[in-house]
Design a protein around this motif. Structure first.
Motif: not given
Length: 90
Positions: A31-40
Protein backbone atom coordinates in the motif's frame (compact mmCIF):
# COMPACT_ATOMS: atom_id res chain seq x y z
CA UNK A 1 23.61 -30.23 -27.88
CA UNK A 2 25.02 -27.09 -26.34
CA UNK A 3 27.81 -27.21 -23.78
CA UNK A 4 26.78 -26.91 -20.15
CA UNK A 5 28.15 -23.34 -19.60
CA UNK A 6 26.16 -22.07 -22.60
CA UNK A 7 22.98 -23.75 -21.36
CA UNK A 8 23.50 -22.20 -17.92
CA UNK A 9 23.92 -18.71 -19.41
CA UNK A 10 20.82 -19.17 -21.57
CA UNK A 11 18.79 -20.31 -18.57
CA UNK A 12 19.76 -17.09 -16.83
CA UNK A 13 17.63 -15.01 -19.23
CA UNK A 14 14.19 -16.39 -18.25
CA UNK A 15 15.24 -16.51 -14.61
CA UNK A 16 16.11 -12.81 -14.54
CA UNK A 17 12.93 -11.98 -16.45
CA UNK A 18 10.86 -13.91 -13.90
CA UNK A 19 12.55 -12.29 -10.91
CA UNK A 20 12.14 -8.83 -12.45
CA UNK A 21 8.49 -9.45 -13.22
CA UNK A 22 7.77 -10.66 -9.70
CA UNK A 23 9.59 -7.70 -8.16
CA UNK A 24 7.62 -5.24 -10.26
CA UNK A 25 4.21 -6.73 -9.54
CA UNK A 26 4.82 -7.45 -5.85
CA UNK A 27 5.76 -3.80 -5.39
CA UNK A 28 2.26 -2.92 -6.54
CA UNK A 29 0.75 -4.97 -3.72
CA UNK A 30 2.37 -2.79 -1.08
CA UNK A 31 0.00 0.00 0.00
CA UNK A 32 0.98 3.61 -0.58
CA UNK A 33 2.94 5.35 -3.27
CA UNK A 34 6.44 6.73 -3.76
CA UNK A 35 5.47 10.22 -2.59
CA UNK A 36 3.40 9.29 0.47
CA UNK A 37 6.30 9.64 2.94
CA UNK A 38 6.93 13.25 1.94
CA UNK A 39 5.03 16.15 3.40
CA UNK A 40 1.81 16.99 1.58
CA UNK A 41 2.62 18.25 -1.88
CA UNK A 42 0.48 20.65 -3.88
CA UNK A 43 -1.55 18.75 -6.51
CA UNK A 44 0.28 20.33 -9.45
CA UNK A 45 3.70 19.32 -8.11
CA UNK A 46 2.55 15.78 -7.44
CA UNK A 47 1.06 15.64 -10.94
CA UNK A 48 4.39 16.84 -12.40
CA UNK A 49 6.31 14.20 -10.42
CA UNK A 50 3.96 11.44 -11.58
CA UNK A 51 4.34 12.63 -15.16
CA UNK A 52 8.15 12.86 -14.86
CA UNK A 53 8.45 9.26 -13.63
CA UNK A 54 5.62 7.99 -15.88
CA UNK A 55 3.49 6.89 -12.93
CA UNK A 56 0.42 8.30 -14.67
CA UNK A 57 0.71 5.62 -17.39
CA UNK A 58 -0.91 2.21 -17.35
CA UNK A 59 0.59 -0.80 -15.61
CA UNK A 60 1.62 -2.44 -18.87
CA UNK A 61 3.44 0.64 -20.09
CA UNK A 62 5.23 1.01 -16.74
CA UNK A 63 6.27 -2.64 -16.88
CA UNK A 64 7.74 -2.19 -20.37
CA UNK A 65 9.67 0.84 -19.12
CA UNK A 66 10.89 -1.22 -16.15
CA UNK A 67 12.25 -3.84 -18.54
CA UNK A 68 13.84 -1.12 -20.66
CA UNK A 69 11.73 -1.94 -23.71
CA UNK A 70 10.00 1.44 -23.86
CA UNK A 71 11.89 4.71 -23.58
CA UNK A 72 11.47 8.26 -24.77
CA UNK A 73 13.44 9.20 -27.86
CA UNK A 74 14.26 12.60 -26.34
CA UNK A 75 15.79 11.00 -23.25
CA UNK A 76 17.79 8.52 -25.30
CA UNK A 77 19.15 11.36 -27.44
CA UNK A 78 20.03 13.31 -24.29
CA UNK A 79 21.96 10.30 -22.94
CA UNK A 80 19.88 9.81 -19.81
CA UNK A 81 20.37 6.40 -18.22
CA UNK A 82 17.55 3.89 -17.78
CA UNK A 83 15.98 4.16 -14.33
CA UNK A 84 13.70 1.16 -14.44
CA UNK A 85 13.09 0.77 -10.72
CA UNK A 86 11.50 4.21 -10.57
CA UNK A 87 8.90 3.35 -13.17
CA UNK A 88 7.50 0.42 -11.27
CA UNK A 89 7.42 2.07 -7.86
CA UNK A 90 3.70 2.75 -7.60
Amino acid sequence: MLPVPVRRWLSLIPTLFGVGTQACFFRRLIPGGPFDQEKALPPEIERNLRERYHLNEGKGSQFLRYLGLKQDAKKIAAGEAHTGLLYCAL
